[in-house]
Design a protein around this motif. Structure first.
Motif: not given
Lengths: 314, 255, 693
Positions: A214-215, A217-221
Motif C-alpha cells: 500500500r505504501t 502504491t501511495l507513493k505514486g508508483l
C-alpha cells in the motif's frame, strides 16, 4: 553472512553423514546372503567364505561402514557385485550425466513458465484467468508421471511422430538432445509446473496483502513498478526453496519417467541395484543423489538469505 | 466448492462398487466388456473395480496412520520446544532430504514388495511432513492467552495438547491430511507401476498400466482404463482437498 | 493556523461501503469534512468508527472490495472520479500517507535511503544521486543523529521510533500539500510518541502542509490539532475548533468520552464514568441516530437521523438536542461520584514479596554468538494486602517478564518469591493447587485469552473444577459459574455463548471471571485494558475496582498507561530496562521529587486539556535493546545526567520518605529543587528545552 554460510555447510555435511548411516543401516537389513548371490547357488562353502572375507562381510558392522565411508570419500566407490565386477564410479557418473541433462532441460522448461503463470494468477486473483490457471494446476499436479508420460508418448510419438517413444542418452548434438529428451523433460515439467505455479501464486497473493505494498502504491508508483520493484523480491522466497528441492527430485527421483522412456538415468540404475541387492551400488547412487539434493538446498537457502536482509545481516 | 465434493463423490461411487462384481475370472477377449479385456483375458472393468479397494483403501490407511503419528509428534515437540524439538526436527529433516522414491525403493528392497511394505514406507515418508505442519501450527498457538491460562490451572501436558491445542491445529491437519491422501495414491500407483506394489494376480492399477505396455498395440484400452482411472481419482481428491482448504480458509503446505 | 477561508480538501457526503460475505456493509456514512491549508485536523473515533477508512478514502485509496459515493474536492476536481493513473500523480506528491505500522509499511528488503529517494526520483525527476542526497537531508530533518548511516540500513535494523521517522521522511520528501497520518504513534511508547508528535508539529509548521491526524487519543488531539472531527460508527458526531469542543462539548458522545478518561483519583475510591453498551458493528447500525442506543439523553425523536447543523466558528454538530445542552437546560452529569462499598480498610501485611528476581534471555541457535538480555535485574517488589501495585514501564522495561515470573509462566534464574508469607515455587508446574487458587492472571489480548472452541460456561467450569480442592458436584459448579458471571456483570445466558460471539470488553470480563474462579488472593493483570476501546476501558477498570472491594483481592497491575495505573493502583513501581527506578504511592510518584525517567514519562502524556500546554521532556530514541549498559541503565537518555558517575556506578536507592524510593545519583533534595522550577504552564510561552545529551 559468512557465519550463516559456514553454519549451513556444517549442517549439510551432518545431514549427508546421517543419511549415509541411515542407508547403510537399511542395506544391512537386506535379506539374502550377498556372497551367495554373487557366486551363485552352487558355490562351494570355502569359496563363499573366501569371498566374504574378501568383501569384508565378516567384519563388524561399524567397521564395514567405516571402510566404505573412507573409501567413498577418497574416490574409491568399489565395484559392483553383479555384472562382472564393473567399477561403480564410472557407471554412476555416466548415469549422473544423463540425469543432469534431463534435469536441466526440464528446469529450463518449467521455471520461467511457472513463475510467470503464478504471478499472473496472483495479479488477476479471483478473476477468470486465475480460476483457469488454478484449475489446470489442480488437475495436473497429482497425475503420476507414467500417466502423463504415456499420454505424451501416445500423442506426440506414436501419433504425430515428432519425437521418439524412448529416449536415448546418445545425443551428440544439441538438436539431437532436444529431440530425444523433450518428451521426458516435458513429463517431469508437468508435475513441477503445477506445483511451482501454485506456490508462486500463493506467495505473491500473500505478499500483495502486506502494508508496504500500500505504501508503494501511495507513493505514486505504477502497478507494474510496485510489482516488479517491491513485491517480487519478497514473494519468491518459498518458490526458490521449492525449485531447489525439485532439482534433487529431478536428479534421483525420476525413476518412473526413466522407466517409461527407457532412459538410462540414475533412477533406473537405482531400481536395478535394488532388484539385485547390489549394496555398494545402491549406496553410491544414494549418496550422489543426496549430495545434489543437499547442495541444491544449500544454494536455495543462500539465495533466500541473500534476498532477505534480516537473515543476511545476522 | 461443495460442488467439487459432489464431483468427487460421484467419481468414487462406482469405484467402491466392488460388492456387485463378477469374479475376477479369466474370460475370453471380447469387446463387449466395458473396458475390454487384457492380454491374459481378464475383464479389465472388473479388475479396476476390485483394484479400487486397494488404491483407495491402502492410501487411506497409510494417510490415517501418518496423520495420527505426525500429529502426536508435531503437537509434542511444538509444545515442548527446547532440545527435544531441535533433535527431532533434525532427524526429520534428514529423512526428508532423501527423495521419496529412492527411499521407497531402498525400503521395499529391504522389506520386500508387499502391502505391509508399502504401508510402512508411506507412513515413514509422510509422518515427518505432517509433523512439521502440526508443529508450526502449534508454535503459533503456543503463546496465546488461553494456553497460558491452562498452564496456570495446573493442567497436565496431555490435557493441554489434546484438549486445548488440538482443536486449533485441526484445520491445518485436515487440509494436510487430504493432501497427503492424494500423494499417497500417487505414490502407491507409481510403486505399482514399477512392480513394487501389490503382487499379481491382485489388480493393482499401477501395475496394470505397466503390464499393458507390451501388448499395447492389441489392447490399448487395457492401458488407458487404469491410467484414466488413476488420473480421475487423483484429480477428484485434489479438488476435494482444495475445497476443504477454501472452506477452512487455510493455506497449508503444498507438498 | 490559516487565517483565510480557503479550503484545501473537502469531503461532501462521503459514503464508503465495503463488501463482505456477499453483503454491502457501510463503513462511513455521508460525512462532511473540510481542511484548510496549513491546518492540523484531528479525526477522532474508536476502533470500528471508520476513521481510517474515511481518511484513506479522502485520498481516494479504497480496498478492492470497497466503493465510495459523494465527492472529495481537491484542487478543483473530484478525487473520487479520477482513474488510477491520474491519482498516481497525486499520491506521494500532493497527498502523502504516514501509516500506523511503520515496520510493516516499509519494504523489508530495500534500504531506507533508497525507499525514501524513490519518491523524489518519481515525482520530482531527480537523478539517483540527487535523490539520495535529498533523502539523507530528510533523515536529518526528522532528527536522525546519523542520517547517512541510517540511509544504508534496512527497516528491521531500526527501532520503532526511528522507523516511524523514516516513514515521515518518506511522506514529506516531495513536499505534499496534505499529509494524512493514520494513528502514527499508536504502537509506540509514550516517550517515543511525545518525540514524534513534537517532530510532526514542527515539520508541519515548517512545510506549511495541512494534516489529517487520525487517532483515538484525545490527549494528542488536544495538544496537537487545530480543528477536529468526532466520528462514531461511521458518522460524524461533531466537528469544530479543538478549543471549542473541549471547552464546551455539545454532543453527548463527546461529553461522555471526555468524562471517561482515566485520571488520578488521589486516594478516594471512586468510579469512572462510563459509556454503557457497545459500539454497533457495521452489520447492525441503528436507523436513527447511531449513538442513541447508548445515549443517556435519547428521546423519541432520536429514532430519526439528526441533521448536520452548522454553528458559529465553523462548528458542526449532529444531535437533536444540542440546543438544550448549549443552553444548559440538559446536563449530562457523570453519575455522582459514589464511593465503592469498601470492606475493611487495607490490612497490614504483604500479599506478595519478591526478592532479587532475575531473568536472563539468551539467544539460542547453533554456532551463534550468545547474546544475553537481562530482562529482569534483581527486582524486589512488595504488594501490600488488599491493595494494588502498579508496575509501570515501556516496552523493554521488563515489566511483563516480571509479571510472568511471578505468575509462574517463566522460570526465574535467581531470586525468591513469597505469596502470603509462604514461599512460592518457581514455575506454575511446581505449584500445588492451593497456590494456584490464590494466584491467577489476566492477559492483555482479550481475543486470544479464551479458547475459541469452548463456550463461556465450559471455560469457567473447567477453571472451577481444576482449581478446587474439594469435590464439587456439577450443580455446585454450575452455581458458581452463574455467580462468577454475575460478579462480572454479564447476563447468565452468556454461559452458552462462544468467544466469537462476544465483544472485546465482554471477552475480557470472562477472562476476569475465570481468574476469580477460585477466589484468589493476588491477581496479576497484564495490561488488561490496553487492547480495548476507550469507552470500554473505563468499564473494565471499574469492574476491577469493584471486585477488589468485594473480595479483598490484591492486584499486580502492569501497564504503560500511567493514567489507568493512577486510577487503579495505590502504589506504583516504575521499571526501566529490567530495574526498578522508583517506587512509592501514587501521590509520591506523580509529584516531584521523581526519578528523571518518571519525570519524562509523566511529561510525555498528552494532556486532554488544550489549554494546558505541558512542557514535554523529550528523550532520544531508545538505544538498541541488546547493548549492555553499565552504571545507571537510563544514562544514555537522561536529561539530568550529572556526569561519569552515571556511566560507571549503579545508582543507590535513596529514601524520599514514607516508603518512597528513588534510584538516582542525584540526591533527593536536589531533584525536588530541579523539578519544581520547571512547572507546567498555561497557554503561553513554552520553556526552552533543556539540552539533550
Amino acid at each position: 553472512m559468512t557465519r550463516y554460510l559456514a553454519r549451513r555447510l556444517v549442517l549439510m555435511a551432518l545431514t549427508l553423514l546421517l543419511t549415509s548411516i541411515l542407508i547403510f543401516a537399511l542395506t544391512q537389513l537386506l535379506p539374502g546372503d550377498v556372497a551367495r548371490l554373487i557366486l551363485g547357488r552352487e558355490a562351494r562353502p570355502e569359496a563363499l567364505e573366501n569371498l566374504r572375507i574378501q568383501l569384508g562381510l565378516n567384519d563388524p558392522v561399524p567397521m564395514q561402514y567405516w571402510n566404505w565411508l573412507t573409501g567413498f570419500v577418497s574416490g574409491d566407490w568399489g565395484t559392483s557385485f553383479i555384472g562382472g565386477s564393473a567399477p561403480i564410479r564410472p557407471l554412476v557418473l555416466e548415469r549422473l550425466g544423463n540425469s543432469l541433462k534431463l534435469a536441466l532441460l526440464a528446469l529450463t522448461f518449467c521455471v520461467p513458465l511457472s513463475i510467470l503463470l503464478g504471478a499472473v494468477a496472483a495479479l488477476r486473483e479471483q478473476k477468470f484467468v486465475d480460476g483457469a490457471i488454478s484449475l489446470f494446476t489442480l488437475a495436473v499436479v497429482g497425475l503420476p508421471e507414467f500417466v502423463t508420460g504415456l499420454a505424451l508418448i501416445n500423442i506426440f510419438a506414436l501419433g504425430l511422430g515428432w519425437f521418439p517413444a524412448s529416449a536415448s542418452a546418445d545425443t551428440p548434438t544439441l538438436g539431437e538432445l532436444l529431440r530425444q529428451l523433450t518428451l521426458p523433460a516435458l513429463t517431469a515439467s508437468f508435475v513441477l509446473i503445477a506445483y511451482i505455479v501454485r506456490l508462486t501464486r500463493a506467495g505473491v497473493v500473500d505478499e500483495l496483502k502486506k502494508p508496504y505494498v500500500r505504501t508503494a502504491t501511495l507513493k505514486g508508483l505504477s502497478r507494474r513498478a510496485v510489482l516488479v520493484r517491491h513485491v517480487l523480491r519478497n514473494a519468491l522466497a518459498p518458490t526458490i526453496t521449492v525449485i531447489a528441492i525439485s532439482f534433487g527430485w529431478l536428479i534421483g527421483g525420476l525413476v518412473v519417467i526413466e522407466n517409461v522412456f527407457s532412459y538410462p538415468g540414475l533412477g533406473r540404475l537405482m531400481t536395478a541395484a535394488v532388484e539385485r541387492k547390489d549394496i555398494p551400488l545402491m549406496q553410491a547412487v544414494v549418496m550422489v543423489v543426496i549430495f545434489f539434493y543437499a547442495a541444491a538446498n544449500l544454494i536455495a537457502d543462500l539465495l533466500v538469505a541473500f534476498l532477505n536482509p534480516r537473515v543476511r545481516l545476522e | 466448492m461443495f460442488v467439487l465434493i459432489a464431483i468427487f463423490g460421484s467419481t468414487i461411487a462406482p469405484y467402491r462398487y466392488d460388492a456387485l462384481i463378477r469374479g475376477a475370472a479369466r474370460l475370453p477377449p471380447s469387446v463387449e466388456y466395458p473396458f475390454g479385456t487384457d492380454r491374459l483375458g481378464r475383464d479389465v472393468y472388473s479388475r479396476i473395480l476390485w483394484g479400487a479397494r486397494d488404491i483407495v483403501g491402502l492410501p487411506a490407511l497409510t494417510t490415517a496412520l501418518a496423520v495420527t503419528f505426525g500429529a502426536a509428534i508435531g503437537l509434542y515437540i511444538g509444545y515442548r520446544g527446547g532440545w527435544v524439538d531441535e533433535v527431532v526436527s533434525r532427524i526429520m529433516d534428514s529423512l526428508l532430504a532423501i527423495p521419496a522414491l529412492i527411499l521407497a525403493l531402498v525400503m521395499l528392497g529391504t522389506l520386500g514388495a508387499s502391502q505391509t511394505g508399502i504401508v510402512i514406507v508411506i507412513v515413514v515418508l509422510y509422518t515427518p511432513i505432517v509433523a512439521r505442519v502440526v508443529r508450526s501450527a502449534v508454535l503459533s498457538l503456543r503463546s496465546t492467552g488461553y494456553i497460558e491460562a491452562a498452564k496456570l490451572r495446573g493442567e497436565s501436558t496431555p490435557y493441554i495438547l489434546f484438549r486445548e491445542l488440538l482443536p486449533g491445529v485441526l484445520p491445518a491437519l485436515i487440509v494436510e491430511g487430504a493432501l497427503r491422501f492424494s500423494y499417497a495414491i500417487f505414490l502407491t500407483a507409481s510403486l505399482g507401476f514399477l512392480g513394487l506394489g501389490v503382487q499379481p494376480p491382485s489388480p493393482d492399477w499401477g501395475r496394470m498400466v505397466n503390464e499393458a505396455r507390451d501388448s499395447y498395440a492389441q489392447t490399448p484400452w487395457a492401458l488407458w482404463a487404469p491410467a484414466a482411472s488413476i488420473a480421475l481419482l487423483i484429480i477428484g481428491v485434489n479438488l476435494l482437498s482444495d475445497g476443504l482448504r477454501r472452506t477452512l480458509r487455510y493455506e497449508g503446505t503444498l507438498g | 493556523m490559516s487565517a483565510s477561508n480557503e479550503i484545501l480538501i473537502a469531503a461532501e457526503r462521503l459514503t464508503i461501503d465495503y463488501r463482505a460475505d456477499g453483503r454491502w456493509l457501510n463503513a462511513v456514512c455521508e460525512t462532511d469534512l473540510q481542511i484548510a491549508p496549513g491546518e492540523i485536523h484531528g479525526l477522532v473515533g474508536e476502533s470500528g468508527s471508520g476513521k481510517s477508512t474515511l481518511a484513506l478514502g479522502m485520498m481516494r485509496y479504497l480496498a478492492a472490495n470497497a466503493r465510495a459515493s459523494g465527492r472529495v474536492s481537491f484542487d478543483g476536481s473530484d478525487l473520487l472520479t479520477k482513474p488510477d493513473d491520474a491519482m498516481q500523480r497525486i499520491w506521494g506528491k500532493q497527498i502523502a500517507l504516514v501509516p500506523q505500522d511503520a515496520l510493516a509499511s516499509l519494504n523489508p528488503s530495500q534500504r531506507i535511503g533508497d525507499q525514501i529517494a524513490e519518491v523524489a526520483r518519481l515525482h520530482d525527476g531527480l537523478s539517483a544521486s540527487e535523490a539520495n542526497t535529498l533523502a539523507v537531508e530528510m533523515l536529518r530533518r526528522v532528527r536522525f543523529s546519523e542520517p547517512e548511516d541510517a540511509a544504508r540500513r534496512y527497516p528491521h535494523q531500526l527501532s520503532g521510533g526511528m522507523q516511524q521517522r523514516a516513514s515521515i521522511a518518506m511522506a514529506l520528501i516531495a513536499r505534499p500539500r496534505l499529509l494524512i497520518l493514520d494513528e502514527p504513534t499508536t504502537s509506540l511508547d509514550v516517550t517515543t510518541e511525545a518525540a514524534i508528535i513534537d517532530l510532526i508539529r514542527d515539520l508541519i509548521r515548517d512545510t506549511q502542509a495541512a494534516a489529517l491526524f487520525v487517532t483515538h487519543n484525545l490527549g494528542i488531539v488536544a495538544q496537537l490539532c487545530d480543528r477536529m472531527t468526532v466520528l462514531y460508527a461511521g458518522e460524524i458526531m461533531a466537528s469544530g475548533a479543538v478549543a471549542d469542543l473541549f471547552a464546551r462539548p455539545l454532543h453527548p458522545y463527546t461529553i461522555q468520552l471526555l468524562a471517561s478518561l482515566p485520571r488520578p483519583t488521589h486516594g478516594t475510591e471512586t468510579r469512572l464514568p462510563t459509556i454503557e453498551g457497545v459500539a454497533p458493528s457495521p452489520t447492525n447500525r441503528p436507523t436513527g441516530c447511531v449513538f442513541a442506543p447508548r445515549c443517556p439523553a435519547a428521546i423519541a425523536i432520536c429514532g430519526t437521523k439528526p441533521p448536520v447543523e452548522a454553528l458559529d466558528g465553523g462548528r458542526l454538530i449532529k444531535c437533536h438536542r444540542w440546543r438544550e445542552i448549549a443552553a444548559g437546560t440538559l446536563t449530562l452529569e457523570a453519575p455522582p461520584i459514589q464511593p465503592i462499598r469498601a470492606n475493611d480498610a487495607p490490612t497490614a501485611g504483604y500479599t506478595l514479596t519478591t526478592r532479587d528476581l532475575r531473568k536472563t534471555f539468551a539467544r539460542r541457535g547453533m554456532f551463534q554468538r550468545r547474546a544475553r538480555l537481562v530482562a529482569v535485574d534483581d527486582v524486589s517488589l512488595q504488594v501490600r494486602a488488599r491493595s494494588t501495585l502498579g508496575l509501570v514501564g515501556e516496552s523493554g522495561s521488563g515489566k511483563t517478564t516480571a509479571a510472568r515470573l511471578i505468575a509462574g509462566l517463566e522460570m526465574a534464574d535467581a531470586g525468591t518469591m513469597e505469596l502470603l508469607d509462604v514461599p512460592l515455587a518457581n514455575g506454575a508446574r511446581a505449584r500445588p493447587v492451593e497456590t494456584l487458587q490464590r494466584l491467577q492472571m489476566i492477559f492483555q489480548n482479550p481475543n486470544d485469552s479464551l479458547n475459541p472452541y469452548r463456550s463461556v460456561g465450559a471455560t469457567l467450569q473447567r477453571a472451577i473444577y481444576r482449581l478446587s480442592t474439594a469435590k464439587l458436584s456439577s450443580a455446585e459448579i454450575n452455581a458458581r459459574v452463574m455467580m462468577l458471571l454475575e460478579s462480572v456483570r454479564l447476563p447468565a445466558n452468556y454461559a452458552d455463548r462462544y468467544p466469537s460471539e462476544l465483544s472485546g470488553g465482554e471477552k475480557q470480563r470472562v477472562a476476569i471471571a475465570r481468574a476469580f474462579a477460585a477466589d484468589p488472593a493476588l491477581v496479576v493483570a497484564d495490561e488488561p485494558t490496553s487492547a480495548l476501546d476507550a469507552s470500554v476501558q473505563s468499564a473494565v477498570l471499574n469492574l476491577l475496582k469493584d471486585l477488589r472491594a468485594e473480595r479483598g483481592v490484591s492486584y499486580l497491575f502492569i501497564s504503560h498507561d500511567l493514567n489507568a495505573v493512577a486510577y487503579l493502583a495505590d502504589w506504583i513501581a516504575v521499571m526501566y530496562r529490567g530495574e526498578i527506578v522508583e517506587e512509592g504511592d501514587v501521590e509520591q510518584v506523580y509529584n516531584p521529587p521523581s526519578h528523571p525517567y518518571t519525570e519524562a514519562l509523566l511529561s510525555a502524556i498528552p494532556n486532554p486539556d488544550p489549554t494546558i500546554k505541558t512542557h514535554r521532556i523529550l528523550l532520544n530514541d531508545d538505544a538498541n535493546g541488546a547493548q549492555v549498559i553499565t552504571g545507571c541503565p537510563f544514562h544514555p537518555r537522561c536529561p539530568r545526567k550529572i556526569g561519569a558517575i552515571c556511566e560507571h556506578e549503579a545508582p543507590p536507592y535513596r529514601d524520599a520518605g514514607a516508603g518512597h524510593f528513588i534510584r538516582c545519583h542525584i540526591p533527593v533534595d536536589e531533584l525536588t529543587v530541579l523539578q519544581t522550577s520547571a512547572p507546567t504552564m498555561r497557554t503561553g510561552q513554552a520553556l526552552p528545552r533543556p539540552e539533550t545529551p
